[in-house]
Design an enzyme around this catalytic site. Sequence first.
Site, PDB file in Angstrom:
ATOM      1  CG  LEU A  64      -1.987  -1.070   1.320  1.00 50.79           C
ATOM      2  CD1 LEU A  64      -2.508  -1.189   2.748  1.00 50.79           C
ATOM      3  CD2 LEU A  64      -3.121  -0.739   0.372  1.00 50.79           C
ATOM      4  N   PRO A  65       1.719   1.454  -0.998  1.00 49.97           N
ATOM      5  CG  PRO A  65       2.629   1.561  -3.141  1.00 49.97           C
ATOM      6  CD  PRO A  65       1.969   0.616  -2.180  1.00 49.97           C
ATOM      7  CG  HIS A  66       0.347   5.675   1.975  1.00 50.89           C
ATOM      8  ND1 HIS A  66       0.731   4.427   2.418  1.00 50.89           N
ATOM      9  CD2 HIS A  66       0.543   6.509   3.024  1.00 50.89           C
ATOM     10  CE1 HIS A  66       1.127   4.504   3.675  1.00 50.89           C
ATOM     11  NE2 HIS A  66       1.028   5.759   4.067  1.00 50.89           N
ATOM     12  CB  CYS A  67       3.110  10.059  -0.782  1.00 51.47           C
ATOM     13  SG  CYS A  67       2.796  10.554  -2.495  1.00 51.47           S
TER      14      CYS A  67
END
Length: 206
Positions: A64-67
């Site tokens: 779940l990469p996120h930014c």
Amino acid sequence: MSDLITPELVTLDANVGTDRSSVIRYFAEQVAGQGRASKADGLYADALAREERTATGIPGGIALPHCRSKAVLVPTLAVARLSPAVDFGAKDGPADLVFFIAGSPGTDAEHLKVLSKLARSLIRKDFTASLRAAETSEDVVRLVEGALGVGAGATAEAAAARNDGVAQGESVAGAAAAAAAVVVAAAGDAKATPAGQDPPATRGGA
């Protein structure tokens, strides 16, 4: 209001690189290519910086990469079913289902809401099995929108969640704990950033 996810933001059974940096670069370029981010490089830098602080892989072949980034013009959720799978730091191995969540500074509550809802659904084996079996991008959009409680898939997904027969064993508990850790880390980022200001790692406007 623009949809959070569209078929154009879904990639199925693709080789987009051999490491998490390459996968995040792919997502950043995809989001920018759809006119949802002003600069792919800025979004990539912010997402990679966030990933380097806390790995976003969770058990079950999921990441779940996120930014939050100044480069983001429209809140976005992109999905890739990878072949081959790529290591995102989960203890049980690489991820073949990757969900990229990109928001803009000042949207902490909505960003965390999406991340939390998605993480809760991803610990359900029936949901991840459906994603892995999906034949079209439209099928994936329907499943994800259902998990988020929006769109045509919401009612069916809610029923599936109520009737889910997944045993609450160690694997499910471990996945739940890992998913919770990702959400907690994101919440920590939000608390560390004053309202209306950019997160410390943001370079999207550079």
